[in-house]
Design a protein around this motif. Sequence first.
Motif, PDB file in Angstrom:
ATOM      1  N   LEU A 161       9.243   7.029  12.513  1.00 47.66           N
ATOM      2  CA  LEU A 161       9.303   7.850  11.302  1.00 47.66           C
ATOM      3  C   LEU A 161       9.375   9.336  11.645  1.00 47.66           C
ATOM      4  N   SER A 162      10.101  10.070  10.822  1.00 50.62           N
ATOM      5  CA  SER A 162      10.072  11.526  10.889  1.00 50.62           C
ATOM      6  C   SER A 162       8.736  12.013  10.337  1.00 50.62           C
ATOM      7  N   PHE A 163       8.438  13.297  10.526  1.00 51.07           N
ATOM      8  CA  PHE A 163       7.206  13.842   9.963  1.00 51.07           C
ATOM      9  C   PHE A 163       7.220  13.750   8.441  1.00 51.07           C
ATOM     10  N   GLU A 164       8.376  14.000   7.827  1.00 54.34           N
ATOM     11  CA  GLU A 164       8.452  13.911   6.361  1.00 54.34           C
ATOM     12  C   GLU A 164       8.188  12.485   5.890  1.00 54.34           C
ATOM     13  N   GLU A 165       8.770  11.513   6.574  1.00 52.12           N
ATOM     14  CA  GLU A 165       8.539  10.114   6.195  1.00 52.12           C
ATOM     15  C   GLU A 165       7.087   9.723   6.418  1.00 52.12           C
ATOM     16  N   ALA A 166       6.527  10.129   7.553  1.00 55.05           N
ATOM     17  CA  ALA A 166       5.143   9.771   7.863  1.00 55.05           C
ATOM     18  C   ALA A 166       4.174  10.362   6.847  1.00 55.05           C
ATOM     19  N   ALA A 167       4.438  11.587   6.397  1.00 56.13           N
ATOM     20  CA  ALA A 167       3.551  12.226   5.422  1.00 56.13           C
ATOM     21  C   ALA A 167       3.536  11.494   4.092  1.00 56.13           C
ATOM     22  N   ALA A 168       4.578  10.731   3.819  1.00 53.30           N
ATOM     23  CA  ALA A 168       4.671  10.007   2.554  1.00 53.30           C
ATOM     24  C   ALA A 168       3.892   8.701   2.549  1.00 53.30           C
ATOM     25  N   VAL A 169       3.336   8.336   3.702  1.00 55.06           N
ATOM     26  CA  VAL A 169       2.752   6.998   3.834  1.00 55.06           C
ATOM     27  C   VAL A 169       1.265   6.897   3.525  1.00 55.06           C
ATOM     28  N   PRO A 170       0.379   7.748   4.054  1.00 53.57           N
ATOM     29  CA  PRO A 170      -1.033   7.368   4.180  1.00 53.57           C
ATOM     30  C   PRO A 170      -1.730   6.895   2.917  1.00 53.57           C
ATOM     31  N   LEU A 171      -1.818   7.716   1.873  1.00 47.16           N
ATOM     32  CA  LEU A 171      -2.589   7.292   0.704  1.00 47.16           C
ATOM     33  C   LEU A 171      -1.962   6.065   0.056  1.00 47.16           C
ATOM     34  N   ALA A 172      -0.656   6.125  -0.202  1.00 47.56           N
ATOM     35  CA  ALA A 172      -0.003   5.006  -0.877  1.00 47.56           C
ATOM     36  C   ALA A 172       0.015   3.760  -0.001  1.00 47.56           C
ATOM     37  N   GLY A 173       0.331   3.939   1.284  1.00 47.68           N
ATOM     38  CA  GLY A 173       0.376   2.785   2.178  1.00 47.68           C
ATOM     39  C   GLY A 173      -0.977   2.138   2.360  1.00 47.68           C
ATOM     40  N   LEU A 174      -2.015   2.960   2.529  1.00 49.53           N
ATOM     41  CA  LEU A 174      -3.365   2.417   2.666  1.00 49.53           C
ATOM     42  C   LEU A 174      -3.820   1.723   1.394  1.00 49.53           C
ATOM     43  N   THR A 175      -3.477   2.291   0.236  1.00 53.94           N
ATOM     44  CA  THR A 175      -3.852   1.657  -1.028  1.00 53.94           C
ATOM     45  C   THR A 175      -3.262   0.258  -1.116  1.00 53.94           C
ATOM     46  N   ALA A 176      -1.981   0.147  -0.813  1.00 52.79           N
ATOM     47  CA  ALA A 176      -1.324  -1.158  -0.858  1.00 52.79           C
ATOM     48  C   ALA A 176      -1.926  -2.118   0.154  1.00 52.79           C
ATOM     49  N   TYR A 177      -2.099  -1.645   1.379  1.00 54.11           N
ATOM     50  CA  TYR A 177      -2.614  -2.508   2.446  1.00 54.11           C
ATOM     51  C   TYR A 177      -4.026  -2.987   2.140  1.00 54.11           C
ATOM     52  N   GLN A 178      -4.884  -2.086   1.686  1.00 56.56           N
ATOM     53  CA  GLN A 178      -6.274  -2.461   1.425  1.00 56.56           C
ATOM     54  C   GLN A 178      -6.394  -3.373   0.211  1.00 56.56           C
ATOM     55  N   ALA A 179      -5.549  -3.188  -0.796  1.00 60.14           N
ATOM     56  CA  ALA A 179      -5.559  -4.109  -1.939  1.00 60.14           C
ATOM     57  C   ALA A 179      -5.141  -5.509  -1.504  1.00 60.14           C
ATOM     58  N   ILE A 180      -4.135  -5.570  -0.658  1.00 60.08           N
ATOM     59  CA  ILE A 180      -3.652  -6.862  -0.164  1.00 60.08           C
ATOM     60  C   ILE A 180      -4.704  -7.537   0.704  1.00 60.08           C
ATOM     61  N   GLN A 181      -5.376  -6.766   1.556  1.00 67.71           N
ATOM     62  CA  GLN A 181      -6.440  -7.331   2.383  1.00 67.71           C
ATOM     63  C   GLN A 181      -7.606  -7.804   1.534  1.00 67.71           C
ATOM     64  N   ARG A 182      -7.979  -6.993   0.547  1.00 67.20           N
ATOM     65  CA  ARG A 182      -9.115  -7.366  -0.311  1.00 67.20           C
ATOM     66  C   ARG A 182      -8.804  -8.637  -1.098  1.00 67.20           C
ATOM     67  N   ALA A 183      -7.558  -8.775  -1.531  1.00 69.41           N
ATOM     68  CA  ALA A 183      -7.174  -9.958  -2.313  1.00 69.41           C
ATOM     69  C   ALA A 183      -6.907 -11.176  -1.444  1.00 69.41           C
ATOM     70  N   GLY A 184      -6.831 -10.979  -0.129  1.00 72.66           N
ATOM     71  CA  GLY A 184      -6.627 -12.106   0.775  1.00 72.66           C
ATOM     72  C   GLY A 184      -5.241 -12.703   0.741  1.00 72.66           C
ATOM     73  N   VAL A 185      -4.227 -11.885   0.530  1.00 67.58           N
ATOM     74  CA  VAL A 185      -2.852 -12.387   0.483  1.00 67.58           C
ATOM     75  C   VAL A 185      -2.485 -13.019   1.821  1.00 67.58           C
ATOM     76  N   ARG A 186      -1.830 -14.174   1.746  1.00 64.12           N
ATOM     77  CA  ARG A 186      -1.468 -14.882   2.970  1.00 64.12           C
ATOM     78  C   ARG A 186      -0.139 -15.611   2.804  1.00 64.12           C
ATOM     79  N   ASP A 187       0.326 -16.142   3.890  1.00 66.04           N
ATOM     80  CA  ASP A 187       1.605 -16.856   3.948  1.00 66.04           C
ATOM     81  C   ASP A 187       1.644 -17.981   2.921  1.00 66.04           C
ATOM     82  N   GLY A 188       2.764 -18.065   2.206  1.00 68.66           N
ATOM     83  CA  GLY A 188       2.977 -19.153   1.263  1.00 68.66           C
ATOM     84  C   GLY A 188       2.494 -18.885  -0.149  1.00 68.66           C
ATOM     85  N   GLN A 189       1.763 -17.817  -0.364  1.00 63.55           N
ATOM     86  CA  GLN A 189       1.287 -17.506  -1.709  1.00 63.55           C
ATOM     87  C   GLN A 189       2.379 -16.831  -2.537  1.00 63.55           C
ATOM     88  N   THR A 190       2.186 -16.858  -3.850  1.00 66.04           N
ATOM     89  CA  THR A 190       3.035 -16.111  -4.772  1.00 66.04           C
ATOM     90  C   THR A 190       2.224 -14.954  -5.324  1.00 66.04           C
TER      91      THR A 190
END
Length: 307
Positions: free
Chosen positions: A119-148
């Motif tokens: 990633l460029s610096f501009e692309e990387a700067a766009a990630v942390p809050l939004a990317g972490l929010t998505a990742y942590q929600a998915i981890q908290r919900a326990g999303v796994r292979d085969g689910q909808t």
Amino acid sequence: MRAITYAEFGSADVLELTEQPDPHIGPDTVVVRVKAASVNPVDWKIRQGYLQGLIDTDLPAIPGWDVAGVVEQVGLDTPEYQVGDEVYGYVRKDTVRGGTFAELVAAPVRTLARKPASLSFEEAAAVPLAGLTAYQAIQRAGVRDGQTVLVHAAAGGVGAFAVQIARALGARVIGTASERNHEFLRGLGAEPVTYGDGLADRVRALAPDGVDVILDFVGDGAVAASVENLADGGTVASIADPTARSEHGGHYLWVRPSTADLDALTALFDAGKLSVEIAQVFDLADAAEAHRANESGHTRGKVVVRV
């Protein structure tokens, strides 16, 4: 150093380019030379004073939590980094004051990770809050292979990351969005549905047996409009609707800084499984315009400020 500051709550007009002292460095902190920062809805909500009582703001304040840059100075006990390291992070502190819309920011090491090489610096700067929010929600919900998984606001800054992360885990993703964003969602691997009246029926047509996880990144009644689509034993996670936890036994969460989670996102980016969309890039002096662009709600992808 140059920095964007505001001395009172209000519209984007209160943002000014000013000269500020260089940040103080603590023992577990590094000073980052900011290459880029990005705007999130929470930034202008804080600026307008909407979150007083939840997040304290010391005025005059430098806004911004997302950053990508280069380590310029290290603290007494920061073995994780050396001067010259390229980093990115979600630099949230206990109060809003010394943010990332500046040439330099003091960042606790717990808020940073090494920048993805892809990633460029501009692309990387766009990630942390939004990317972490998505990742942590998915981890908290326990999303796994085969689910909808049903993702609300799937074309938004958080939702687009959630779609891609869930797909990388092997889940099937249905995403709500306006019709103009349906092709974009298909490109991310999601099956789009239009939000609004009749949403539950449209989701049911795609998933007659129900969905395993609902991820709500918009609020505004999205959980209530779709909870009937949840399969037995399914899970709801929301960043905007406390009823996900209080009424539906799911999760209501606020994103946390996490080096480990940023490292997980970095691995996905560098493996080609995750991408980031930039809507607009502004210079630091035009930060007010960047805030206005994000506040309009009409952009797809992140609004970035180049420093």
